[in-house]
Design a protein around this motif. Structure first.
Motif, PDB file in Angstrom:
ATOM      1  N   GLY A 120       0.783  -1.231   0.000  1.00  0.00           N
ATOM      2  CA  GLY A 120       0.000   0.000   0.000  1.00  0.00           C
ATOM      3  C   GLY A 120       0.812   1.277   0.000  1.00  0.00           C
ATOM      4  N   LEU A 121       2.151   1.194  -0.167  1.00  0.00           N
ATOM      5  CA  LEU A 121       2.949   2.416  -0.208  1.00  0.00           C
ATOM      6  C   LEU A 121       2.637   3.179  -1.496  1.00  0.00           C
ATOM      7  CD1 LEU A 121       4.469   0.883   2.017  1.00  0.00           C
ATOM      8  CD2 LEU A 121       6.597   1.764   1.077  1.00  0.00           C
ATOM      9  N   ASN A 122       2.589   4.502  -1.406  1.00  0.00           N
ATOM     10  CA  ASN A 122       2.332   5.277  -2.613  1.00  0.00           C
ATOM     11  C   ASN A 122       3.636   5.588  -3.326  1.00  0.00           C
ATOM     12  OD1 ASN A 122       3.535   7.548  -1.442  1.00  0.00           O
ATOM     13  ND2 ASN A 122       1.595   8.237  -0.566  1.00  0.00           N
ATOM     14  N   MET A 142       3.460   1.888   9.615  1.00  0.00           N
ATOM     15  CA  MET A 142       3.706   3.271  10.027  1.00  0.00           C
ATOM     16  C   MET A 142       3.361   4.254   8.913  1.00  0.00           C
ATOM     17  SD  MET A 142       7.209   2.639  12.172  1.00  0.00           S
ATOM     18  CE  MET A 142       7.800   4.310  12.051  1.00  0.00           C
ATOM     19  N   LEU A 143       3.720   3.911   7.672  1.00  0.00           N
ATOM     20  CA  LEU A 143       3.488   4.851   6.575  1.00  0.00           C
ATOM     21  C   LEU A 143       2.050   4.835   6.097  1.00  0.00           C
ATOM     22  CD1 LEU A 143       6.661   4.286   4.358  1.00  0.00           C
ATOM     23  CD2 LEU A 143       6.181   6.194   5.874  1.00  0.00           C
ATOM     24  N   VAL A 144       1.487   3.641   5.988  1.00  0.00           N
ATOM     25  CA  VAL A 144       0.177   3.519   5.354  1.00  0.00           C
ATOM     26  C   VAL A 144      -0.941   3.570   6.392  1.00  0.00           C
ATOM     27  CG1 VAL A 144      -1.258   2.073   3.880  1.00  0.00           C
ATOM     28  CG2 VAL A 144       1.204   2.198   3.479  1.00  0.00           C
ATOM     29  N   ARG A 145      -0.738   2.859   7.483  1.00  0.00           N
ATOM     30  CA  ARG A 145      -1.769   2.860   8.517  1.00  0.00           C
ATOM     31  C   ARG A 145      -1.549   3.922   9.574  1.00  0.00           C
ATOM     32  NH1 ARG A 145      -5.768  -0.728   8.063  1.00  0.00           N
ATOM     33  NH2 ARG A 145      -5.339  -2.789   7.183  1.00  0.00           N
ATOM     34  N   LYS A 146      -0.443   4.654   9.429  1.00  0.00           N
ATOM     35  CA  LYS A 146      -0.119   5.764  10.337  1.00  0.00           C
ATOM     36  C   LYS A 146      -0.043   5.313  11.791  1.00  0.00           C
ATOM     37  CE  LYS A 146      -0.587   8.538   6.780  1.00  0.00           C
ATOM     38  NZ  LYS A 146       0.638   8.539   5.971  1.00  0.00           N
ATOM     39  N   GLU A 147       0.411   4.096  11.998  1.00  0.00           N
ATOM     40  CA  GLU A 147       0.583   3.644  13.384  1.00  0.00           C
ATOM     41  C   GLU A 147       1.840   4.290  13.968  1.00  0.00           C
ATOM     42  OE1 GLU A 147       0.642  -0.600  13.844  1.00  0.00           O
ATOM     43  OE2 GLU A 147      -1.152  -0.853  12.623  1.00  0.00           O
ATOM     44  N   LYS A 205       5.870   2.626  18.163  1.00  0.00           N
ATOM     45  CA  LYS A 205       5.739   1.709  19.288  1.00  0.00           C
ATOM     46  C   LYS A 205       4.684   0.637  18.989  1.00  0.00           C
ATOM     47  CE  LYS A 205       5.170   2.123  24.247  1.00  0.00           C
ATOM     48  NZ  LYS A 205       3.715   2.233  24.443  1.00  0.00           N
ATOM     49  N   ASP A 206       3.539   1.085  18.524  1.00  0.00           N
ATOM     50  CA  ASP A 206       2.476   0.117  18.191  1.00  0.00           C
ATOM     51  C   ASP A 206       2.915  -0.821  17.082  1.00  0.00           C
ATOM     52  OD1 ASP A 206       1.023   1.397  20.027  1.00  0.00           O
ATOM     53  OD2 ASP A 206      -0.351   2.400  18.625  1.00  0.00           O
ATOM     54  N   ALA A 207       3.521  -0.214  16.049  1.00  0.00           N
ATOM     55  CA  ALA A 207       3.916  -1.027  14.900  1.00  0.00           C
ATOM     56  C   ALA A 207       4.920  -2.089  15.328  1.00  0.00           C
ATOM     57  CB  ALA A 207       4.507  -0.138  13.806  1.00  0.00           C
ATOM     58  N   GLU A 208       5.857  -1.705  16.219  1.00  0.00           N
ATOM     59  CA  GLU A 208       6.858  -2.678  16.644  1.00  0.00           C
ATOM     60  C   GLU A 208       6.231  -3.773  17.497  1.00  0.00           C
ATOM     61  OE1 GLU A 208      10.171  -0.533  18.303  1.00  0.00           O
ATOM     62  OE2 GLU A 208      10.977  -0.101  16.286  1.00  0.00           O
ATOM     63  N   ALA A 209       5.272  -3.378  18.318  1.00  0.00           N
ATOM     64  CA  ALA A 209       4.605  -4.394  19.139  1.00  0.00           C
ATOM     65  C   ALA A 209       3.877  -5.401  18.248  1.00  0.00           C
ATOM     66  CB  ALA A 209       3.622  -3.720  20.101  1.00  0.00           C
ATOM     67  N   THR A 210       3.146  -4.883  17.272  1.00  0.00           N
ATOM     68  CA  THR A 210       2.449  -5.781  16.338  1.00  0.00           C
ATOM     69  C   THR A 210       3.434  -6.666  15.599  1.00  0.00           C
ATOM     70  OG1 THR A 210       0.986  -3.910  15.964  1.00  0.00           O
ATOM     71  CG2 THR A 210       0.691  -5.816  14.541  1.00  0.00           C
ATOM     72  N   ALA A 211       4.527  -6.047  15.145  1.00  0.00           N
ATOM     73  CA  ALA A 211       5.513  -6.795  14.369  1.00  0.00           C
ATOM     74  C   ALA A 211       6.084  -7.938  15.203  1.00  0.00           C
ATOM     75  CB  ALA A 211       6.625  -5.866  13.901  1.00  0.00           C
ATOM     76  N   MET A 212       6.406  -7.661  16.450  1.00  0.00           N
ATOM     77  CA  MET A 212       6.987  -8.716  17.297  1.00  0.00           C
ATOM     78  C   MET A 212       5.980  -9.842  17.502  1.00  0.00           C
ATOM     79  SD  MET A 212      10.062  -7.991  17.584  1.00  0.00           S
ATOM     80  CE  MET A 212      10.512  -9.415  18.577  1.00  0.00           C
ATOM     81  N   MET A 228      -0.027  -5.658   8.344  1.00  0.00           N
ATOM     82  CA  MET A 228      -1.008  -4.703   7.831  1.00  0.00           C
ATOM     83  C   MET A 228      -2.422  -5.124   8.203  1.00  0.00           C
ATOM     84  SD  MET A 228       0.340  -2.120   6.404  1.00  0.00           S
ATOM     85  CE  MET A 228      -0.870  -1.431   5.267  1.00  0.00           C
ATOM     86  N   LYS A 229      -2.560  -6.180   8.986  1.00  0.00           N
ATOM     87  CA  LYS A 229      -3.852  -6.697   9.425  1.00  0.00           C
ATOM     88  C   LYS A 229      -4.828  -6.885   8.255  1.00  0.00           C
ATOM     89  CE  LYS A 229      -2.865  -5.674  13.934  1.00  0.00           C
ATOM     90  NZ  LYS A 229      -2.854  -4.288  14.391  1.00  0.00           N
ATOM     91  N   PRO A 230      -4.406  -7.634   7.240  1.00  0.00           N
ATOM     92  CA  PRO A 230      -5.279  -7.817   6.079  1.00  0.00           C
ATOM     93  C   PRO A 230      -6.411  -8.787   6.395  1.00  0.00           C
ATOM     94  CG  PRO A 230      -3.330  -9.173   5.846  1.00  0.00           C
ATOM     95  CD  PRO A 230      -3.164  -8.427   7.132  1.00  0.00           C
ATOM     96  N   ASP A 231      -7.500  -8.694   5.639  1.00  0.00           N
ATOM     97  CA  ASP A 231      -8.587  -9.665   5.767  1.00  0.00           C
ATOM     98  C   ASP A 231      -8.349 -10.858   4.866  1.00  0.00           C
ATOM     99  OD1 ASP A 231     -10.112  -8.086   7.531  1.00  0.00           O
ATOM    100  OD2 ASP A 231     -10.654  -6.795   5.838  1.00  0.00           O
ATOM    101  N   ILE A 232      -7.525 -10.655   3.837  1.00  0.00           N
ATOM    102  CA  ILE A 232      -7.303 -11.692   2.843  1.00  0.00           C
ATOM    103  C   ILE A 232      -5.804 -11.824   2.638  1.00  0.00           C
ATOM    104  CG2 ILE A 232      -7.644 -12.311   0.417  1.00  0.00           C
ATOM    105  CD1 ILE A 232     -10.036 -10.325   0.471  1.00  0.00           C
ATOM    106  N   MET A 233      -5.352 -13.065   2.469  1.00  0.00           N
ATOM    107  CA  MET A 233      -3.942 -13.244   2.125  1.00  0.00           C
ATOM    108  C   MET A 233      -3.848 -13.918   0.758  1.00  0.00           C
ATOM    109  SD  MET A 233      -1.613 -12.184   4.362  1.00  0.00           S
ATOM    110  CE  MET A 233      -0.195 -13.259   4.405  1.00  0.00           C
ATOM    111  N   LEU A 234      -2.976 -13.363  -0.096  1.00  0.00           N
ATOM    112  CA  LEU A 234      -2.745 -13.932  -1.417  1.00  0.00           C
ATOM    113  C   LEU A 234      -1.329 -14.511  -1.426  1.00  0.00           C
ATOM    114  CD1 LEU A 234      -4.018 -10.824  -3.431  1.00  0.00           C
ATOM    115  CD2 LEU A 234      -5.332 -12.862  -2.825  1.00  0.00           C
TER     116      LEU A 234
END
Ligand SMILES: Nc1ncnc2c1ncn2[C@@H]1O[C@H](COP(=O)(O)OP(=O)(O)OP(=O)(O)O)[C@@H](O)[C@H]1O
Ligand SMILES: [Mg+2]
Lengths: 355, 249
Positions: free
Chosen positions: A259-261, B110-115, B118-125, B160-166
């Motif tokens: 989703g990066l622009n 961080m860039l797309v979801r504007k997290e 700190k939050d992004a790192e917690a989710t990533a871990m 990115m917490k997607p609903d679908i994975m491809l």
């Protein structure tokens, strides 16, 4: 196997394998020793170091090696050119300011857009204030009188600072999917690269004043810098384009899928990898550009090579041109060597990250 | 009949051309939420092209694609929206080599979801934990094995917490001994109820995990069925031939 070969065996294997090898090796060693001895005896063993006038070197019975006295006496002219004598401390500090700025921006801590921009804007501002003066009680020194090493360093870093962003923009335009943008850009790159740098400098210095209104011209020095930067950017843009081609297409796909622009992809994914791929030719381009700064002498600026020439340009020092050229050569050598060592360091550092 | 809100992906009458080449021919496909679809078929049959159309890595020429209720058209907002909903895992991982494993996982959130970082790192871990490589977070992709890299790529998409994975052949670039570690991760996602479309030739995986297997050939969906029917009782000649080639010998 090679790891265990002793030094003696290695030498024998690499240099004395056949009789012909031995003859060539001995002949070249003799030549090398002869040349080295010549250089050392001229530059060090038989050199004259002290003194404050040419008479020291011309006196009867004086050593016949290099007369370093000329550097002793004339170094300020070489380093500062025509800059007024009592104000030369300003030029020295200004030069240091630019050097420190350059060194700082080589440190990874400064590698964010904001920090780099801030460092260079303040670096250039300080340089300009110091060199030009006219405020804070500093007497005014116009650009025409700037010279020597500070001028060289200033031209080089301005060209790099203006040319680098310009080259990125040009490379992006050259890669554009719209032929209306890509084609003319390619054409302009080719035209610029086919012109000699000197003709671009002459155009900037001599022709532009006839074309642009007075208030748009700026000082000749800045026109030359901009012309030079455009020339630099045309070459560097092609280097950067090569860097783009070296990044696998999967990178752009992955960042799009996340989703990066366009701009995020460019800034965070592409450019870091582009610069890694383009690092060796980029360092090469910097080295060439640094040496090309000496061309400005032909437009009437006293960069360090020209002020060196002025240093032996009197009847008294006419004979000491070798010493001055060696000295100026050493200055260039130190700069270019640091540039390429820094490039090598960067490559090593980046290859650890990327492997 | 299924309720419209149960549908994750709906492709209707979709065609895709590369110049004059007709790569996808009248594709109709419906994937329900929580459904696990495996796509197989010979090389060049259009499997990659089809799933790449779903998140607009490739543009389709006619027909409609609706992902989580958003139609994929020239509206850039819709494309962004869909890319947030659909995570993608590539055959060649496509990790960002200049970023650490952790940074690979936090960049897009961080860039797309504007997290926040700190939050992004917690989710990533959390997701690195799930794919069983939390200890490699500070390493660079080049320092990991292929299997580890692919698991990072899965974690990166999950962040990115997607609903679908491809998944596009997630294991076909891997050495045999690393295939199962990646498949295990995908199976655990399936157990969590993730909607997924997976292009793969791992028939054991298809049989055990998929709700449905789709067979493509020459840009067409030739046959689709439940795994047991598909493998034990294939209808179409081309399917039979394909299955005998990859299962046979
Ligand atoms: N960018 C492209 N330009 C032109 N033709 C393409 C392009 N990408 C794919 N194709 C063609 O479209 C067809 C389908 O390709 P696709 O990659 O979807 O096949 P696939 O089923 O994924 O094959 P594989 O199992 O080898 O990955 C192939 O014939 C391929 O040559
Ligand atoms: Mg494919």
């Amino acid at each position: 196997m090679s790891a265990e070969v002793s030094f003696g065996r290695k030498v024998r294997r690499d240099f004395f394998a056949t009789p012909l090898d031995s003859v060539i090796t001995l002949a070249f060693s003799a030549l090398l020793i002869y040349l080295l001895y010549g250089v050392l005896s001229w530059g060090i063993f038989n050199a004259i170091w002290g003194g404050d006038s040419a008479d020291v070197c011309r006196a009867d019975g004086a050593k016949h090696g290099a007369c370093w006295t000329v550097i002793n006496v004339r170094w300020r002219l070489i380093l500062f050119g025509l800059y007024p004598y009592e104000e030369q401390w300003r030029s020295a500090i200004a030069c240091m300011v630019i050097l420190v700025t350059a060194v700082l921006s080589c440190i990874p801590y400064f590698w964010t857009g904001k920090r780099l921009a801030l460092t260079w804007i303040s670096g250039f501002a300080a340089f300009y204030l110091l060199m030009k003066g006219g405020i804070l009680g500093l007497p005014l020194v116009v650009e025409r009188d700037w010279g020597g090493l500070s001028l060289t360093v200033f031209i080089f870093s301005s060209v790099a600072m203006i040319g680098m962003p310009m080259s990125i923009v040009i490379a992006l335009m050259r890669r554009s999917k719209l032929p209306l943008i890509a084609r003319p850009t390619a054409f302009l790159i080719d035209v610029t690269r086919s012109l000699p740098l000197l003709s671009i400098m002459f155009t900037a210095a001599v022709v532009i004043p006839f074309v642009l209104p007075q208030w748009l011209q700026g000082d000749k020095l800045y026109r030359i810098i901009i012309g030079f930067a455009i020339f630099f950017a045309a070459y560097q843009a092609e280097i950067i384009r090569g860097g783009f081609q070296a990044v696998p297409s999967g990178q752009e796909e992955a960042s799009a899928a996340l989703g990066l622009n366009y701009w995020q992809n460019l800034w965070y994914i592409m450019l870091p990898q582009v610069f890694r791929a383009a690092l060796p030719p980029t360092i090469n381009q910097f080295v060439i550009t640094f040496k090309e700064t000496s061309l400005v002498v032909l437009i009437g600026f006293f960069e360090v090579l020209a002020s060196g020439a002025a240093a032996f340009g009197t009847a008294e020092w006419k004979f000491a041109y070798k010493e001055v050229y060696v000295f100026v050569g050493l200055i260039f050598f130190v700069f270019v060597l640091s540039l390429s060592r820094y490039g090598a360091y960067l490559e090593r550092r980046l290859s650890v990250e990327q492997r | 009949m299924t309720n419209a809100t149960d549908i994750a992906i709906k492709i209707t009458g979709m065609n895709k051309y590369y110049g004059a080449f007709h790569a996808l021919k009248n594709i109709n496909l419906e994937v329900k939420k929580g459904e696990r679809v495996v796509v197989c078929g010979p090389s060049g049959s259009g499997k990659s092209t089809m799933i790449r159309c779903i998140n607009r890595l490739e543009e389709h020429q006619d027909g409609t694609i609706v992902v989580m209720g958003t139609e994929l058209n020239d509206n850039l907002d819709n494309i962004d929206e869909i890319r947030r909903e659909a995570g993608m895992v590539f055959q060649h991982f496509n990790l960002f080599p200049h970023l650490t494993v952790l940074e690979n996982c936090t960049l897009a959130p961080m860039l797309v979801r504007k997290e926040s970082r700190k939050d992004a790192e917690a989710t990533a871990m959390e997701f690195l934990e799930k794919v069983k490589i939390p200890h490699q977070a500070e390493k660079y992709p080049g320092q990991l094995s292929g299997g580890q890299q692919q698991r990072v790529a899965i974690a990166r998409a999950l962040c990115m917490k997607p609903d679908i994975m491809l998944f596009d052949e997630p294991t076909s670039a891997l050495d045999p001994e690393m295939i199962s570690e990646v498949l295990d991760v995908i199976v655990s996602l399936a157990e969590d109820g993730m909607t997924m479309i997976c292009v793969t030739h791992e028939m054991g995986f298809a049989r055990n995990v998929a709700n449905r297997v789709i067979f493509m050939d020459e840009g067409e969906v030739v046959e689709q069925n439940s795994p047991s029917e598909f493998f034990d009782n294939p209808q179409n000649e081309r399917t039979k031939e394909f299955l005998s080639q990859i299962l046979g010998h």
